[in-house]
Design a protein around this motif. Structure first.
Motif, PDB file in Angstrom:
ATOM      1  N   MET A  11       0.816  -1.218   0.000  1.00 62.45           N
ATOM      2  CA  MET A  11       0.000   0.000   0.000  1.00 62.45           C
ATOM      3  C   MET A  11       0.849   1.267   0.000  1.00 62.45           C
ATOM      4  SD  MET A  11      -3.253  -0.500  -0.224  1.00 62.45           S
ATOM      5  CE  MET A  11      -3.845   1.075   0.378  1.00 62.45           C
ATOM      6  N   THR A  12       2.052   1.192   0.532  1.00 67.61           N
ATOM      7  CA  THR A  12       2.894   2.385   0.601  1.00 67.61           C
ATOM      8  C   THR A  12       3.367   2.837  -0.776  1.00 67.61           C
ATOM      9  OG1 THR A  12       4.877   1.037   0.956  1.00 67.61           O
ATOM     10  CG2 THR A  12       3.723   1.821   2.915  1.00 67.61           C
ATOM     11  N   ASN A  13       3.206   1.999  -1.786  1.00 66.81           N
ATOM     12  CA  ASN A  13       3.610   2.342  -3.155  1.00 66.81           C
ATOM     13  C   ASN A  13       2.355   2.405  -4.023  1.00 66.81           C
ATOM     14  OD1 ASN A  13       4.625   2.423  -5.816  1.00 66.81           O
ATOM     15  ND2 ASN A  13       6.451   1.251  -5.248  1.00 66.81           N
ATOM     16  N   TYR A  14       1.728   3.582  -4.072  1.00 65.69           N
ATOM     17  CA  TYR A  14       0.458   3.711  -4.786  1.00 65.69           C
ATOM     18  C   TYR A  14       0.603   3.394  -6.267  1.00 65.69           C
ATOM     19  CZ  TYR A  14      -3.358   5.719  -7.389  1.00 65.69           C
ATOM     20  OH  TYR A  14      -4.385   5.874  -8.290  1.00 65.69           O
ATOM     21  N   GLU A  15       1.678   3.858  -6.884  1.00 64.06           N
ATOM     22  CA  GLU A  15       1.854   3.612  -8.318  1.00 64.06           C
ATOM     23  C   GLU A  15       1.897   2.113  -8.620  1.00 64.06           C
ATOM     24  OE1 GLU A  15       3.511   5.902  -6.630  1.00 64.06           O
ATOM     25  OE2 GLU A  15       2.696   7.702  -7.584  1.00 64.06           O
ATOM     26  N   ALA A  16       2.571   1.343  -7.752  1.00 66.68           N
ATOM     27  CA  ALA A  16       2.620  -0.112  -7.953  1.00 66.68           C
ATOM     28  C   ALA A  16       1.247  -0.734  -7.778  1.00 66.68           C
ATOM     29  CB  ALA A  16       3.623  -0.734  -6.985  1.00 66.68           C
ATOM     30  N   VAL A  17       0.491  -0.262  -6.787  1.00 64.95           N
ATOM     31  CA  VAL A  17      -0.870  -0.764  -6.576  1.00 64.95           C
ATOM     32  C   VAL A  17      -1.738  -0.462  -7.793  1.00 64.95           C
ATOM     33  CG1 VAL A  17      -2.987  -0.442  -5.215  1.00 64.95           C
ATOM     34  CG2 VAL A  17      -0.786  -0.706  -4.053  1.00 64.95           C
ATOM     35  N   ARG A  18      -1.655   0.772  -8.250  1.00 70.52           N
ATOM     36  CA  ARG A  18      -2.481   1.164  -9.403  1.00 70.52           C
ATOM     37  C   ARG A  18      -2.093   0.396 -10.664  1.00 70.52           C
ATOM     38  NH1 ARG A  18      -0.992   6.887 -11.299  1.00 70.52           N
ATOM     39  NH2 ARG A  18       0.779   5.629 -12.025  1.00 70.52           N
ATOM     40  N   ASP A  19      -0.801   0.407 -10.990  1.00 73.47           N
ATOM     41  CA  ASP A  19      -0.350  -0.151 -12.265  1.00 73.47           C
ATOM     42  C   ASP A  19      -0.288  -1.679 -12.264  1.00 73.47           C
ATOM     43  OD1 ASP A  19      -0.098   2.488 -13.017  1.00 73.47           O
ATOM     44  OD2 ASP A  19       2.077   2.551 -12.717  1.00 73.47           O
ATOM     45  N   ASN A  20       0.221  -2.264 -11.154  1.00 69.74           N
ATOM     46  CA  ASN A  20       0.465  -3.710 -11.121  1.00 69.74           C
ATOM     47  C   ASN A  20      -0.720  -4.534 -10.646  1.00 69.74           C
ATOM     48  OD1 ASN A  20       3.012  -2.901 -11.863  1.00 69.74           O
ATOM     49  ND2 ASN A  20       3.977  -3.428  -9.921  1.00 69.74           N
ATOM     50  N   ILE A  21      -1.603  -3.910  -9.859  1.00 69.04           N
ATOM     51  CA  ILE A  21      -2.731  -4.657  -9.302  1.00 69.04           C
ATOM     52  C   ILE A  21      -4.045  -4.235  -9.950  1.00 69.04           C
ATOM     53  CG2 ILE A  21      -4.059  -5.147  -7.218  1.00 69.04           C
ATOM     54  CD1 ILE A  21      -1.504  -4.825  -5.596  1.00 69.04           C
ATOM     55  N   VAL A  22      -4.364  -2.941  -9.868  1.00 67.60           N
ATOM     56  CA  VAL A  22      -5.668  -2.481 -10.354  1.00 67.60           C
ATOM     57  C   VAL A  22      -5.743  -2.514 -11.880  1.00 67.60           C
ATOM     58  CG1 VAL A  22      -7.292  -0.555 -10.409  1.00 67.60           C
ATOM     59  CG2 VAL A  22      -6.028  -1.065  -8.310  1.00 67.60           C
ATOM     60  N   LEU A  23      -4.792  -1.874 -12.548  1.00 72.49           N
ATOM     61  CA  LEU A  23      -4.858  -1.771 -14.008  1.00 72.49           C
ATOM     62  C   LEU A  23      -4.398  -3.046 -14.706  1.00 72.49           C
ATOM     63  CD1 LEU A  23      -3.588   1.895 -14.537  1.00 72.49           C
ATOM     64  CD2 LEU A  23      -5.926   1.062 -14.271  1.00 72.49           C
ATOM     65  N   ALA A  24      -3.346  -3.663 -14.198  1.00 73.04           N
ATOM     66  CA  ALA A  24      -2.805  -4.860 -14.863  1.00 73.04           C
ATOM     67  C   ALA A  24      -3.523  -6.139 -14.446  1.00 73.04           C
ATOM     68  CB  ALA A  24      -1.313  -4.989 -14.566  1.00 73.04           C
ATOM     69  N   GLY A  25      -4.235  -6.097 -13.343  1.00 74.57           N
ATOM     70  CA  GLY A  25      -4.806  -7.326 -12.797  1.00 74.57           C
ATOM     71  C   GLY A  25      -6.143  -7.726 -13.365  1.00 74.57           C
ATOM     72  N   GLY A  26      -6.833  -6.798 -14.044  1.00 77.41           N
ATOM     73  CA  GLY A  26      -8.141  -7.131 -14.585  1.00 77.41           C
ATOM     74  C   GLY A  26      -8.046  -8.026 -15.808  1.00 77.41           C
ATOM     75  N   GLU A  27      -9.125  -8.751 -16.095  1.00 81.93           N
ATOM     76  CA  GLU A  27      -9.147  -9.640 -17.244  1.00 81.93           C
ATOM     77  C   GLU A  27      -9.532  -8.869 -18.500  1.00 81.93           C
ATOM     78  OE1 GLU A  27     -11.575 -13.020 -16.561  1.00 81.93           O
ATOM     79  OE2 GLU A  27     -10.456 -13.692 -14.795  1.00 81.93           O
ATOM     80  N   ASP A  28      -8.762  -9.046 -19.564  1.00 84.87           N
ATOM     81  CA  ASP A  28      -9.027  -8.402 -20.849  1.00 84.87           C
ATOM     82  C   ASP A  28      -9.144  -6.883 -20.724  1.00 84.87           C
ATOM     83  OD1 ASP A  28      -9.131 -10.948 -22.071  1.00 84.87           O
ATOM     84  OD2 ASP A  28     -11.236 -11.159 -21.479  1.00 84.87           O
ATOM     85  N   GLY A  29      -8.301  -6.319 -19.861  1.00 91.35           N
ATOM     86  CA  GLY A  29      -8.281  -4.872 -19.721  1.00 91.35           C
ATOM     87  C   GLY A  29      -9.408  -4.299 -18.890  1.00 91.35           C
ATOM     88  N   ASN A  30     -10.289  -5.139 -18.328  1.00 87.65           N
ATOM     89  CA  ASN A  30     -11.397  -4.664 -17.496  1.00 87.65           C
ATOM     90  C   ASN A  30     -10.942  -4.588 -16.044  1.00 87.65           C
ATOM     91  OD1 ASN A  30     -13.872  -4.039 -16.353  1.00 87.65           O
ATOM     92  ND2 ASN A  30     -14.641  -6.142 -16.468  1.00 87.65           N
ATOM     93  N   VAL A  31     -10.940  -3.385 -15.469  1.00 94.72           N
ATOM     94  CA  VAL A  31     -10.432  -3.224 -14.103  1.00 94.72           C
ATOM     95  C   VAL A  31     -11.482  -3.598 -13.061  1.00 94.72           C
ATOM     96  CG1 VAL A  31      -8.887  -1.377 -14.816  1.00 94.72           C
ATOM     97  CG2 VAL A  31     -11.141  -0.787 -13.913  1.00 94.72           C
ATOM     98  N   TYR A  32     -12.737  -3.810 -13.485  1.00 92.96           N
ATOM     99  CA  TYR A  32     -13.812  -4.066 -12.526  1.00 92.96           C
ATOM    100  C   TYR A  32     -13.976  -5.569 -12.280  1.00 92.96           C
ATOM    101  CZ  TYR A  32     -14.488   0.829 -13.566  1.00 92.96           C
ATOM    102  OH  TYR A  32     -14.263   2.177 -13.723  1.00 92.96           O
ATOM    103  N   GLY A  33     -15.051  -5.938 -11.622  1.00 91.77           N
ATOM    104  CA  GLY A  33     -15.237  -7.340 -11.266  1.00 91.77           C
ATOM    105  C   GLY A  33     -14.354  -7.768 -10.114  1.00 91.77           C
ATOM    106  N   ARG A  34     -13.951  -6.796  -9.285  1.00 95.89           N
ATOM    107  CA  ARG A  34     -13.100  -7.091  -8.133  1.00 95.89           C
ATOM    108  C   ARG A  34     -13.493  -6.218  -6.951  1.00 95.89           C
ATOM    109  NH1 ARG A  34      -7.299  -6.118 -10.535  1.00 95.89           N
ATOM    110  NH2 ARG A  34      -8.464  -4.579 -11.739  1.00 95.89           N
ATOM    111  N   ILE A  35     -13.251  -6.711  -5.751  1.00100.41           N
ATOM    112  CA  ILE A  35     -13.423  -5.946  -4.513  1.00100.41           C
ATOM    113  C   ILE A  35     -12.070  -5.925  -3.823  1.00100.41           C
ATOM    114  CG2 ILE A  35     -14.578  -5.821  -2.263  1.00100.41           C
ATOM    115  CD1 ILE A  35     -16.860  -7.493  -3.488  1.00100.41           C
ATOM    116  N   PHE A  36     -11.591  -4.745  -3.435  1.00104.10           N
ATOM    117  CA  PHE A  36     -10.292  -4.631  -2.774  1.00104.10           C
ATOM    118  C   PHE A  36     -10.465  -4.308  -1.290  1.00104.10           C
ATOM    119  CE2 PHE A  36      -8.938  -3.986  -7.171  1.00104.10           C
ATOM    120  CZ  PHE A  36      -7.831  -4.821  -7.214  1.00104.10           C
TER     121      PHE A  36
END
Length: 478
Positions: free
Chosen positions: A13-38
């Motif tokens: 959590m201390t690295n927001y850019e990593a959370v955003r880029d590596n988890i939220v944006l990169a983690g979705g299926e087929d480019g969809n960032v939704y379908g998840r609860i954090f």
């Protein structure tokens, strides 16, 4: 079952850019960032400041408040927390207006917390009210500030960056009543369309059960687990700053450890028993019962599939998956000649004394007249336990010794001669085995050694049991 529930650890959590880029944006299926609860933890180190440092027991706001004579100190500590949280905000929000809004939110939480604690402190000056009766409530209130801070910030930052994120506050701030945890979660999720909204949920949840009374610092894992169960998730994911690997890379070398590709909840339980939790055992219970697989991923290696933990996995061939262990263990030995024939009476009373002081039993030895419990506690607690046991059994010899435990763990370790091979490896490193345990289920072997031999022992067992195999990409991978 089309969505996942994902927990983000404090260091990540201390690295927001990593959370955003590596988890939220990169983690979705087929480019969809939704379908998840954090479900998010507090930023790294914040809960230590609010409660106490879990590594060195240095007092935080709560510990100072619980010390009745430390009024000035807890106020100063709370002020220091406020400064730290605003420093974090300053590093996250370059826009002046957004920074002011973030600071206003957390300042209001800190102000109300201080007001509540001040009123309670004055109330407890009267003889009819005892501070001890309210300390757990104070502890929960302070802990909730860390998750409220990180969740609010993350939702605001993701919204700024084009994601339809929604802050879900389970902390119960100003709530008129405490609901059961499952009802609280259902109410919070009601009406949220997961196909278009990304919920950012506080790791702390205020509820009738009182999570900290049962889980203390592991409360966020219970929130995460129940969130997955209640919402009917297809998978639960934990994002950490490291892989779940065959050993601690700091002890055996980063070039020698192997990420675990797949294992089961049984192995996760053995790790939790040593204090090296992939997930709290009681939090894993709901996932296990609902057949929800748990994946542990490294935040900083988003392309790696991580470790999949499920109910049914068993390695294709018997092997050791992980060498783990724990230092700073106290062996509490109770010897009494009168114990013969009355072991269960002694054992019940000893365990009651350990439970009274919230001690954790990692493993134990029993023979005709001796019971040895290996405790994961600090020196202050073990002294209290010893004193209580001596009062229970005045004729017994009660002694303690500081040791370490090293464990070889695997979903299937039924290999003939493995125990002899392991003991031989420790002996060749000139390490004395003080005690050892292997259950008939053969999912782990535990070796009690001198604390000074811990690091060398872990390296020796890893070299003997793990490094001798060609694991390819991941040990015991699916």
């Amino acid at each position: 079952m089309t969505h996942s529930v994902e927990k983000i650890g404090g260091t990540s959590m201390t690295n927001y850019e990593a959370v955003r880029d590596n988890i939220v944006l990169a983690g979705g299926e087929d480019g969809n960032v939704y379908g998840r609860i954090f479900v998010v933890s507090a930023y790294g180190g914040v809960t230590d400041l609010l409660l106490e440092n879990k590594r060195n027991s240095h007092p935080g706001v709560y510990a100072l408040f619980a010390d009745d004579g430390a009024e000035t100190l807890w106020r100063d500590a709370l002020s220091n927390v406020g400064n730290t949280l605003k420093e974090i905000n300053a590093g996250l929000f370059p826009d002046i207006e957004q920074l002011a809004e973030a600071n206003k939110y957390i300042e209001s939480r800190l102000f109300e917390a201080e007001r509540c604690m001040d009123n309670l402190h004055r109330l407890c000056q009267h003889g009819h009210f005892g501070l001890e009766d309210h300390l757990l409530t104070v502890r929960e209130m302070l802990a909730s500030i860390g998750e409220a801070h990180s969740a609010w910030n993350t939702a605001a930052l993701l919204t700024r960056d084009g994601v339809n994120a929604r802050y879900i506050d389970l902390s119960g701030w100003r709530a008129e009543e405490a609901l059961p945890l499952d009802d609280h979660i259902r109410e919070a999720l009601a009406g949220i369309d997961l196909t278009t909204t990304l919920p950012i949920v506080t790791g702390y949840a205020h509820c009738q059960e009182g999570l900290m009374a049962s889980f203390d610092r592991g409360y966020s894992e219970m929130t995460f687990s129940r969130m997955a169960v209640i919402s009917g998730a297809r998978e639960a994911v934990i994002h950490k700053e490291y892989h779940l690997s065959s050993a601690d890379p700091r002890l055996v070398g980063a070039d020698k450890v192997v990420p675990i590709g797949r294992t089961n909840y049984d192995v996760a339980d053995q790790l939790a028993n040593l204090g090296m939790e992939a997930i709290h055992p009681r939090a894993a219970k709901g996932l296990r019962q609902q057949k929800i697989a748990l994946r542990v991923k490294n935040t900083f290696e988003p392309d790696h599939a991580g470790t999949l933990i499920d109910c049914d996995y068993r390695s294709e061939k018997p092997c050791v998956e992980i060498i783990a262990g724990r230092k700073q263990v106290y062996a509490l030995e109770v010897f009494d000649q009168d114990m013969v024939g009355a072991l269960w009476q002694y054992e019940q009373k000893i365990l009651a004394a350990i439970e009274r002081f919230k001690g954790t039993v990692i493993t134990k030895d029993i023979n005709a007249n001796t019971i040895t419990n290996y405790l994961g506690v600090n020196l202050k607690t073990v002294k209290r336990i010893v004193s209580a046991v001596k009062e229970l059994f005045p004729s017994a010899e009660v002694s303690t010794r500081k040791v370490a435990i090293i464990s070889a763990i695997g979903s299937d370790m039924q290999v003939p001669g493995m125990l002899a091979k392991t003991v031989s490896a420790l002996a060749s490193a000139n390490i004395s085995v003080l005690a050892m345990h292997q259950s008939m289920r053969q999912v782990d072997m535990q070796f009690v050694v001198n604390e000074d031999d811990y690091e060398m022992g872990v390296a020796s067992l890893h070299r003997c049991l793990v490094e001798v195999h060609d694991h390819g990409e991941a040990i015991c991978a699916a």
